[in-house]
Motif scaffolding. Structure first.
Motif, PDB file in Angstrom:
ATOM      1  N   HIS A 142       0.809  -1.225   0.000  1.00 11.30           N
ATOM      2  CA  HIS A 142       0.000   0.000   0.000  1.00 11.30           C
ATOM      3  C   HIS A 142       0.842   1.275   0.000  1.00 11.30           C
ATOM      4  O   HIS A 142       0.297   2.363   0.220  1.00 11.30           O
ATOM      5  CB  HIS A 142      -0.954  -0.016   1.205  1.00 11.30           C
ATOM      6  N   GLU A 143       2.130   1.131  -0.266  1.00 10.99           N
ATOM      7  CA  GLU A 143       2.983   2.316  -0.397  1.00 10.99           C
ATOM      8  C   GLU A 143       2.850   2.867  -1.817  1.00 10.99           C
ATOM      9  O   GLU A 143       3.087   2.135  -2.791  1.00 10.99           O
ATOM     10  CB  GLU A 143       4.448   1.964  -0.101  1.00 10.99           C
ATOM     11  N   PRO A 144       2.480   4.140  -1.982  1.00 11.53           N
ATOM     12  CA  PRO A 144       2.258   4.701  -3.318  1.00 11.53           C
ATOM     13  C   PRO A 144       3.438   4.525  -4.268  1.00 11.53           C
ATOM     14  O   PRO A 144       3.231   4.294  -5.467  1.00 11.53           O
ATOM     15  CB  PRO A 144       1.998   6.186  -3.032  1.00 11.53           C
ATOM     16  N   GLU A 145       4.653   4.607  -3.757  1.00 10.55           N
ATOM     17  CA  GLU A 145       5.829   4.489  -4.635  1.00 10.55           C
ATOM     18  C   GLU A 145       5.868   3.147  -5.362  1.00 10.55           C
ATOM     19  O   GLU A 145       6.416   3.043  -6.456  1.00 10.55           O
ATOM     20  CB  GLU A 145       7.112   4.667  -3.818  1.00 10.55           C
ATOM     21  N   PHE A 146       5.268   2.117  -4.759  1.00  6.31           N
ATOM     22  CA  PHE A 146       5.358   0.774  -5.324  1.00  6.31           C
ATOM     23  C   PHE A 146       4.046   0.322  -5.971  1.00  6.31           C
ATOM     24  O   PHE A 146       3.861  -0.864  -6.242  1.00  6.31           O
ATOM     25  CB  PHE A 146       5.793  -0.211  -4.237  1.00  6.31           C
ATOM     26  N   ALA A 147       3.164   1.270  -6.239  1.00  6.10           N
ATOM     27  CA  ALA A 147       1.848   0.932  -6.788  1.00  6.10           C
ATOM     28  C   ALA A 147       1.933   0.219  -8.133  1.00  6.10           C
ATOM     29  O   ALA A 147       1.080  -0.610  -8.461  1.00  6.10           O
ATOM     30  CB  ALA A 147       1.000   2.194  -6.921  1.00  6.10           C
ATOM     31  N   GLN A 148       2.946   0.552  -8.931  1.00  7.23           N
ATOM     32  CA  GLN A 148       3.087  -0.051 -10.255  1.00  7.23           C
ATOM     33  C   GLN A 148       4.056  -1.229 -10.268  1.00  7.23           C
ATOM     34  O   GLN A 148       4.378  -1.766 -11.332  1.00  7.23           O
ATOM     35  CB  GLN A 148       3.568   1.014 -11.259  1.00  7.23           C
ATOM     36  N   VAL A 149       4.533  -1.619  -9.101  1.00 14.05           N
ATOM     37  CA  VAL A 149       5.477  -2.738  -9.001  1.00 14.05           C
ATOM     38  C   VAL A 149       4.701  -4.032  -8.797  1.00 14.05           C
ATOM     39  O   VAL A 149       3.747  -4.080  -8.000  1.00 14.05           O
ATOM     40  CB  VAL A 149       6.456  -2.518  -7.826  1.00 14.05           C
ATOM     41  N   ASP A 150       5.095  -5.078  -9.508  1.00 11.89           N
ATOM     42  CA  ASP A 150       4.471  -6.395  -9.344  1.00 11.89           C
ATOM     43  C   ASP A 150       5.073  -7.042  -8.090  1.00 11.89           C
ATOM     44  O   ASP A 150       6.078  -7.749  -8.165  1.00 11.89           O
ATOM     45  CB  ASP A 150       4.733  -7.248 -10.583  1.00 11.89           C
ATOM     46  N   LEU A 151       4.448  -6.788  -6.952  1.00 14.74           N
ATOM     47  CA  LEU A 151       5.008  -7.277  -5.691  1.00 14.74           C
ATOM     48  C   LEU A 151       4.873  -8.789  -5.548  1.00 14.74           C
ATOM     49  O   LEU A 151       5.657  -9.408  -4.822  1.00 14.74           O
ATOM     50  CB  LEU A 151       4.366  -6.549  -4.511  1.00 14.74           C
ATOM     51  N   ASP A 152       3.918  -9.391  -6.220  1.00 12.95           N
ATOM     52  CA  ASP A 152       3.851 -10.856  -6.220  1.00 12.95           C
ATOM     53  C   ASP A 152       5.125 -11.429  -6.825  1.00 12.95           C
ATOM     54  O   ASP A 152       5.679 -12.427  -6.333  1.00 12.95           O
ATOM     55  CB  ASP A 152       2.632 -11.351  -6.998  1.00 12.95           C
TER      56      ASP A 152
ATOM     57  N   ALA B  82      17.289  -4.865  -3.146  1.00 12.26           N
ATOM     58  CA  ALA B  82      17.373  -3.899  -2.047  1.00 12.26           C
ATOM     59  C   ALA B  82      16.884  -4.523  -0.743  1.00 12.26           C
ATOM     60  O   ALA B  82      17.501  -4.337   0.317  1.00 12.26           O
ATOM     61  CB  ALA B  82      16.562  -2.654  -2.384  1.00 12.26           C
ATOM     62  N   LEU B  83      15.790  -5.283  -0.802  1.00 16.83           N
ATOM     63  CA  LEU B  83      15.274  -5.937   0.398  1.00 16.83           C
ATOM     64  C   LEU B  83      16.254  -6.984   0.915  1.00 16.83           C
ATOM     65  O   LEU B  83      16.409  -7.167   2.130  1.00 16.83           O
ATOM     66  CB  LEU B  83      13.911  -6.581   0.109  1.00 16.83           C
ATOM     67  N   ASP B  84      16.924  -7.663   0.015  1.00 14.46           N
ATOM     68  CA  ASP B  84      17.949  -8.649   0.371  1.00 14.46           C
ATOM     69  C   ASP B  84      19.015  -8.007   1.259  1.00 14.46           C
ATOM     70  O   ASP B  84      19.376  -8.519   2.322  1.00 14.46           O
ATOM     71  CB  ASP B  84      18.559  -9.199  -0.920  1.00 14.46           C
ATOM     72  N   LYS B  85      19.499  -6.874   0.826  1.00 10.93           N
ATOM     73  CA  LYS B  85      20.571  -6.198   1.558  1.00 10.93           C
ATOM     74  C   LYS B  85      20.063  -5.518   2.827  1.00 10.93           C
ATOM     75  O   LYS B  85      20.723  -5.544   3.873  1.00 10.93           O
ATOM     76  CB  LYS B  85      21.272  -5.210   0.635  1.00 10.93           C
ATOM     77  N   LEU B  86      18.880  -4.931   2.760  1.00 15.04           N
ATOM     78  CA  LEU B  86      18.321  -4.287   3.946  1.00 15.04           C
ATOM     79  C   LEU B  86      17.993  -5.309   5.032  1.00 15.04           C
ATOM     80  O   LEU B  86      18.229  -5.056   6.224  1.00 15.04           O
ATOM     81  CB  LEU B  86      17.060  -3.505   3.575  1.00 15.04           C
ATOM     82  N   GLU B  87      17.467  -6.451   4.637  1.00 13.69           N
ATOM     83  CA  GLU B  87      17.143  -7.471   5.633  1.00 13.69           C
ATOM     84  C   GLU B  87      18.409  -7.915   6.362  1.00 13.69           C
ATOM     85  O   GLU B  87      18.383  -8.151   7.583  1.00 13.69           O
ATOM     86  CB  GLU B  87      16.466  -8.673   4.976  1.00 13.69           C
ATOM     87  N   ALA B  88      19.519  -7.993   5.640  1.00 12.25           N
ATOM     88  CA  ALA B  88      20.777  -8.421   6.262  1.00 12.25           C
ATOM     89  C   ALA B  88      21.234  -7.439   7.339  1.00 12.25           C
ATOM     90  O   ALA B  88      21.625  -7.848   8.441  1.00 12.25           O
ATOM     91  CB  ALA B  88      21.857  -8.580   5.198  1.00 12.25           C
TER      92      ALA B  88
ATOM     93  N   ALA C  13      22.049  -0.449  -3.669  1.00 14.76           N
ATOM     94  CA  ALA C  13      20.816  -1.178  -3.985  1.00 14.76           C
ATOM     95  C   ALA C  13      19.568  -0.346  -3.751  1.00 14.76           C
ATOM     96  O   ALA C  13      18.552  -0.546  -4.423  1.00 14.76           O
ATOM     97  CB  ALA C  13      20.752  -2.469  -3.168  1.00 14.76           C
ATOM     98  N   VAL C  14      19.608   0.592  -2.809  1.00 15.37           N
ATOM     99  CA  VAL C  14      18.408   1.388  -2.502  1.00 15.37           C
ATOM    100  C   VAL C  14      18.389   2.724  -3.236  1.00 15.37           C
ATOM    101  O   VAL C  14      17.414   3.478  -3.124  1.00 15.37           O
ATOM    102  CB  VAL C  14      18.274   1.651  -0.982  1.00 15.37           C
ATOM    103  N   ALA C  15      19.430   3.017  -4.003  1.00 17.86           N
ATOM    104  CA  ALA C  15      19.579   4.354  -4.606  1.00 17.86           C
ATOM    105  C   ALA C  15      18.419   4.735  -5.522  1.00 17.86           C
ATOM    106  O   ALA C  15      18.108   5.917  -5.689  1.00 17.86           O
ATOM    107  CB  ALA C  15      20.900   4.439  -5.364  1.00 17.86           C
ATOM    108  N   PHE C  16      17.735   3.754  -6.108  1.00 12.56           N
ATOM    109  CA  PHE C  16      16.663   4.034  -7.074  1.00 12.56           C
ATOM    110  C   PHE C  16      15.344   4.419  -6.408  1.00 12.56           C
ATOM    111  O   PHE C  16      14.420   4.885  -7.062  1.00 12.56           O
ATOM    112  CB  PHE C  16      16.424   2.796  -7.959  1.00 12.56           C
ATOM    113  N   SER C  17      15.249   4.230  -5.083  1.00 14.06           N
ATOM    114  CA  SER C  17      13.954   4.345  -4.407  1.00 14.06           C
ATOM    115  C   SER C  17      14.010   5.288  -3.212  1.00 14.06           C
ATOM    116  O   SER C  17      14.684   4.987  -2.215  1.00 14.06           O
ATOM    117  CB  SER C  17      13.507   2.960  -3.924  1.00 14.06           C
ATOM    118  N   PRO C  18      13.292   6.402  -3.261  1.00 10.70           N
ATOM    119  CA  PRO C  18      13.246   7.295  -2.097  1.00 10.70           C
ATOM    120  C   PRO C  18      12.742   6.601  -0.831  1.00 10.70           C
ATOM    121  O   PRO C  18      13.261   6.837   0.258  1.00 10.70           O
ATOM    122  CB  PRO C  18      12.287   8.407  -2.544  1.00 10.70           C
ATOM    123  N   TRP C  19      11.724   5.752  -0.956  1.00  7.37           N
ATOM    124  CA  TRP C  19      11.169   5.086   0.216  1.00  7.37           C
ATOM    125  C   TRP C  19      12.190   4.145   0.839  1.00  7.37           C
ATOM    126  O   TRP C  19      12.369   4.123   2.067  1.00  7.37           O
ATOM    127  CB  TRP C  19       9.901   4.327  -0.158  1.00  7.37           C
TER     128      TRP C  19
END
Length: 202
Positions: A49-59, A130-136, A163-169
């Motif tokens: 439900h984060e607007p930045e990821f509305a167009q991302v296929d999270l599945d 990015a989630l891979d690295k952040l989770e670590a 890895a996170v440079a592309f995403s403000p969130w």
């Protein structure tokens, strides 16, 4: 897929539950690769439900999170600061050999996901990485700082940076984790200073 094939694949994938990572979750409990992959998938789900990821296929991001490290069901985990190209090739080879035992449709789906992960040319792959690295780094912050290697004090800040440079969130999330890291290190430094003062004074 027959039940026999299904069960055999699950049993092999289950090896991730005992494939340990470098991070210690508790004095008697090292993190497993399965722990890491599960929380990556949860992190992706929570972006729904984060607007930045509305167009991302999270599945698809969740799929990438769940399967990207399954080669380690054969090789075990090697920390990123020790892993070299030979290790990566070996992991990829055994993973591809395993995929050859999959029914064709499943094999093609997984091979496409792994190719996407490696290429990093879709926003879904970038989010998963990015989630891979952040989770670590989140896991390391949850662990006792005495279990960190010296080089990990810098890695806590630099490991997710590109890895996170592309995403403000995701950058904002990294900044929050960085503050947590700094606070954790400051507490330890303060404790050591007090211990030294007491020793000298005594």
């Amino acid at each position: 897929m027959t039940p026999e094939t299904y069960l055999a694949l699950l049993v092999r994938a289950g090896k991730l539950k005992t494939a340990v990572r470098h991070c210690w979750l508790a004095p008697e409990r090292q993190e497993s690769v399965a722990d890491h992959s599960w929380r990556m998938a949860l992190m992706a789900l929570l972006l729904e439900h984060e607007p930045e990821f509305a167009q991302v296929d999270l599945d698809r991001v969740i799929r990438l999170c769940l399967i990207h490290d399954l080669g380690e069901a054969f090789t075990g985990d090697i920390p990123t600061f020790q892993k070299d190209e030979t290790d990566r090739q070996t992991e990829d080879q055994v993973y591809q050999k395993w995929l050859a035992t999959f029914p064709e449709a499943d094999r093609k789906d997984w091979q496409a996901l792994l190719a996407e992960w490696d290429a990093q040319n879709t926003v879904e792959a970038k989010v998963a990485k990015a989630l891979d690295k952040l989770e670590a780094v989140i896991s390391h912050n949850e662990s006792d700082i005495t279990t960190w290697l010296p080089l990990e004090h810098d890695l806590q800040y630099t490991y997710p940076e590109k890895a996170v440079a592309f995403s403000p969130w995701l950058q904002a999330l990294k900044n929050l984790v960085d503050k947590w890291t700094s606070k954790k290190e400051s507490r330890v430094a303060g404790h050591e200073s007090r211990a030294c003062y007491c020793k000298v004074k005594g």
